[in-house]
Design a protein around this motif. Structure first.
Motif: not given
Length: 335
Positions: A310-314, A5-7, A10-17
């Motif tokens: 999905f690769s452009q998630l952020n 998944a992508y999580a 922390q609040p306001g953070g970037k989505a990471e694997p």
């Protein structure tokens, strides 16, 4: 099993694997995700706007995919079925609300981002009773927002129990509002759409509504006591009392989104020569979901979407945060 998944950590953070372990129970199904919308509500959860977000947080509560595995008790679905998953993932099925067909009020319900990871992932595990077959007439990307935005406004409208040809209005013409216009129009109602964006007027007309400029409400006295039903999808401050004055004496105002700040209410507008009602709507039942999908398929109700990989998630999340997505952002999984 391991779910990739992508999580947001922390609040306001970037989505990471991110990966987590999840066991498939007898009532559950494993869904391979093809599409997942990113809504304003997802961004609010990522920012912990309501104070109940748990990190690492996997957002995404409007999901479409295909069944890959089933638990031993799941008989109404088969591998390969295209299904939709919304905000609610589970219920107890033995409380008074579940017995009455209102599983969305179950005190033991499980929902995305609060109890379980959501759809910004390659797979999701969900109770099979909350995985809904998608009618073949609906396109996956355009149907994904129906699983929460569509369900919420549809259930709100159905609860109003409106007679045909009612005078109705929608406040806020975004991801929720543009679906509400379509539902109300196809149900046979007259629809006014309040927005500050005059550039949306042609789109509103195409969807079946009439544009009303909401930037100067006091100048439009013709709207007083006009509407039988008003649906607010606004998550910014608005003049609640001005819209209450637009309700007919027995009119109803339903709210399905919440501004972060409290709104002042003139209580007299509810009873002074009137019997007006204000109510809210929280998502919808499983029956509402099934009926909404069938109604959408019959009347070609689908969301206006921008699709990204999905690769452009952020990048997609940033566009939603900045309000640069006209209606709904949907991510497509090409793996």
């Amino acid at each position: 099993m391991k779910i990739e998944a992508y999580a947001v950590k922390q609040p306001g953070g970037k989505a990471e694997p991110f990966a987590y372990e999840r066991r498939l129970d007898k009532n559950e199904v494993l869904v391979k995700i093809s599409h997942c919308a990113i809504a304003t509500g997802d961004v609010q959860m990522m920012n912990n706007a309501w104070g109940d977000s748990k990190f690492p947080l996997v957002a995404g509560h409007e999901i479409i995919g295909t069944i890959e595995q089933r638990g031993s008790a799941v008989e109404h679905l088969k591998n390969g079925d295209r299904v939709g998953v919304g905000y609610q993932l589970a219920a107890c099925f033995h409380c008074e609300f579940c017995w009455d067909g209102n599983e969305q009020f179950c005190p033991e319900q499980k929902v995305i981002a609060v109890d379980f990871p959501g759809g910004l992932a390659k797979h999701i595990i969900v109770d099979g009773r909350f995985a809904f077959k998608i009618p073949r007439e609906l396109d996956s990307a355009k149907a994904a927002p129906l699983l929460s935005s569509g369900l919420t406004v549809y259930a709100a409208i159905v609860r109003a129990n409106l007679p045909e040809n009612s005078k109705t209005a929608v406040l806020g013409i975004g991801g929720l509002g543009h679906l509400a216009i379509q539902f109300l129009h196809k149900m046979g109602h007259d629809v006014s759409a309040f927005s500050r964006s005059r550039e949306k007027s042609e789109m509103i007309r195409t969807l079946g509504g009439e544009f009303v400029d909401s930037s100067n409400l006091s100048a439009n006295t013709a709207l007083t006591r006009k509407f039988d039903f008003i649906l607010s999808t606004l998550n910014v401050n608005f003049d609640l009392n001005a819209y209450l004055q637009m309700l007919s004496p027995q009119g109803k105002l339903c709210v399905v989104a919440q501004p972060l700040n409290k709104l002042p209410l003139n209580m007299g507008l509810l009873y002074d020569y009137a019997q007006r009602t204000i109510y809210g709507n929280y998502t919808g039942s499983r029956k509402d979901m099934t009926n909404m999908l069938a109604f959408s398929a019959k009347h070609n109700i689908q969301s206006m979407v921008e699709v990204m990989a999905f690769s452009q998630l952020n990048e997609a999340i940033d566009l939603v945060k900045k309000g640069k997505v006209p209606m709904k952002m949907v991510l497509q999984n090409t793996d």
